[in-house]
Design a protein around this motif. Structure first.
Motif, short mmCIF file in Angstrom:
data_model
loop_
_atom_site.label_atom_id
_atom_site.label_comp_id
_atom_site.label_asym_id
_atom_site.label_seq_id
_atom_site.Cartn_x
_atom_site.Cartn_y
_atom_site.Cartn_z
N PRO A 188 33.55 32.05 30.88
CA PRO A 188 33.35 30.75 30.23
C PRO A 188 32.72 29.73 31.17
O PRO A 188 33.21 29.49 32.26
CB PRO A 188 34.77 30.33 29.84
CG PRO A 188 35.49 31.64 29.64
CD PRO A 188 34.92 32.56 30.68
N ALA A 391 30.17 27.48 26.29
CA ALA A 391 31.62 27.73 26.13
C ALA A 391 31.95 29.18 26.42
O ALA A 391 31.53 29.74 27.43
CB ALA A 391 32.08 27.28 24.75
N GLU A 392 32.74 29.81 25.52
CA GLU A 392 33.16 31.20 25.74
C GLU A 392 32.22 32.19 25.07
O GLU A 392 32.51 33.39 24.99
CB GLU A 392 34.60 31.37 25.23
CG GLU A 392 34.78 31.81 23.80
CD GLU A 392 34.32 30.81 22.75
OE1 GLU A 392 34.29 31.17 21.56
OE2 GLU A 392 33.98 29.66 23.10
#
Length: 478
Positions: A188, A391-392
């Motif tokens: 991430p 983000a992830e």
């Protein structure tokens, strides 16, 4: 049923529309399953674009059923004061909301003379664990992403702390929730960013408190992430995990303009052959710069494939914010592109993603790999070409491409704010692969598509986990 039989769950979602809708979907599942449960969803006010605020305001006017209601918190003046520490603004904002949340919930419960069964916290709302403790209620973490992502973040936080914060030499790491070692370039925050470990980001501070909760509720299902879920469940140091998905976000109420756009898009799809259209859509915050748009345009044109492209305008200063709509797509696309592809393609702005993915004309999905989009693609049985942005999403792409071997890679470690340009040939090859009816990923997606429904019905894995969650909640509150 007497008032004494009722039990109230309070939800504290992060005040973004996608997080709020996810919380409502979980609330709908819980209240539909057990008539004793009543859910109150806290609506916090975080400064954001007027369009997003208007969506939240409209969405919260009409609760989905009589046992779900919204409680708007009063703005805390301290939330708008200048930061005095290096902590991330999100963390500061959540800290500022603890007092208003505590007072509002305490007043509500006094008024109702009921019992507080628990507080369900968004993944970014862990400071609210203090509120749960003050009100003598168990706290649960609602992690709207997958269980593998949860395991990855928890493991990286522990590894970071054990190494005294020195993560520079870690090029990849073995994670219990993953079959293969996970390279640093898909952690991430992305390669070269390491946002997860940035002291100013505050992510580690959220994660450190996860273990104080009574359990994790994840939007996934056992048949999809069996290895990750079993790994988390076997770890005695962690609270129990409850995979209760897939929770697919409904379209909700549409503004007249959005309704008109949806009807126009569906009408165009109705004219296309079965499984002939590749759909390109990059989520709530997805956008590309001009040079990258040219490469995408070239790839689509050279492929000769039918396409539907959701093209959004970058936010001001090209920050990670909410994209807007172009008044004229010709201003940013190569000269003549729209004219040359008018028989095979359609470029749009906002897209009704679920309606598009469920249309029989759509045969492939170029996606940013946000978790909701992944679940929607699986639900609709549409294979993915993975192009993560932030983000992830990079670790989600790794999961689909390397762990499950059910997606085609465009660029797994791409970051939205990088200067990297993915060439047209790479994009074209990936699009051709994902649209190939003989591609080996297609049967895997079809098999998983069939299992999404069975997980939710009586006797299914998610149905059973939801029952366990309710038992946990009701036992604590009785």
């Amino acid at each position: 049923m007497s008032a004494d039989d009722k039990a109230t769950l309070v939800f504290a979602p992060f005040p973004f529309m996608s997080h709020l809708v996810s919380a409502v979907e979980l609330a709908k599942l819980l209240t539909a399953r057990d008539e004793r449960l009543v859910v109150t969803i806290l609506v916090m006010k975080l400064g954001m674009p007027a369009v997003e605020m208007a969506k939240i305001s409209s969405y919260t006017k009409n609760p989905p059923n009589p046992r779900i209601n919204f409680l708007h918190l009063q703005e805390n003046e301290s939330a708008s004061t200048p930061p005095t520490t290096s902590k991330n603004q999100i963390l500061q904002f959540m800290e500022s909301q603890k007092g208003p949340a505590r007072d509002a919930v305490a007043e509500m419960m006094k008024r109702q003379n009921g019992r507080l069964a628990g507080i369900v916290l968004d993944m970014f709302c862990t400071p609210m664990i203090d509120v749960a403790n003050e009100l003598s209620a168990p706290a649960f973490i609602f992690f709207p992403c997958g269980s593998a992502s949860l395991g990855l973040m928890l493991h990286l936080q522990i590894l970071h702390d054990n190494r005294g914060g020195d993560m520079e030499e870690c090029e990849e790491v073995s994670i219990p929730t993953h079959v293969h070692p996970v390279p640093a370039k898909v952690w991430p925050g992305g390669h070269g960013q390491r946002d997860m470990f940035d002291k100013d980001a505050g992510i580690l501070e959220f994660l450190r408190r996860y273990k104080e909760s009574r359990g994790f509720v994840t939007n996934t299902f056992l048949e999809f992430e069996s290895h990750a879920i079993n790994s988390l469940s076997a770890d005695e140091k962690l609270p129990p995990v409850y995979p209760v998905g897939p929770m697919i976000q409904g379209g909700g109420e549409e503004a007249d303009e959005d309704k008109r756009k949806r009807e126009e898009i569906i009408a165009w799809l109705d004219e296309q052959p079965h499984s002939s259209v590749v759909f390109l859509c990059f989520g709530t915050c997805g956008w590309f710069k001009g040079d990258q748009l040219k490469e995408i345009s070239t790839a689509l044109e050279q492929s000769g494939l039918r396409f539907l492209w959701s093209l959004r305008k970058p936010p001001p200063n090209e920050t990670l914010g909410f994209p807007g709509e172009y008044e004229n797509h010709e201003q940013v696309l190569p000269a003549g592109f729209l004219q040359r592809t008018m028989e095979t393609g359609k470029v749009i702005g906002w897209a009704p993603q679920m309606a598009v993915l469920s249309h029989p004309a759509v045969g492939g999905f170029v996606s940013h790999c946000g978790w909701n989009s992944i679940l929607e693609s699986v639900w609709c049985g549409v294979p993915v070409a993975a192009w993560p942005l932030y983000a992830e999403q990079q670790s989600n792409a790794f999961l689909l491409v390397k762990e499950f071997e059910m997606a085609v890679e465009i660029k797994m470690d791409y970051m939205i704010n990088s200067d990297v340009i993915v060439p047209a040939r790479t994009i074209e090859n990936a699009i051709r692969q994902v649209m190939d009816p003989e591609n080996k990923i297609r049967p895997k997606v079809k098999e998983l598509h069939d299992k999404t429904r069975t997980a939710l019905v009586e006797g299914g894995s998610s149905y059973n986990f939801l029952g366990r969650l309710i038992e946990n909640v009701m036992d604590d509150s009785s």
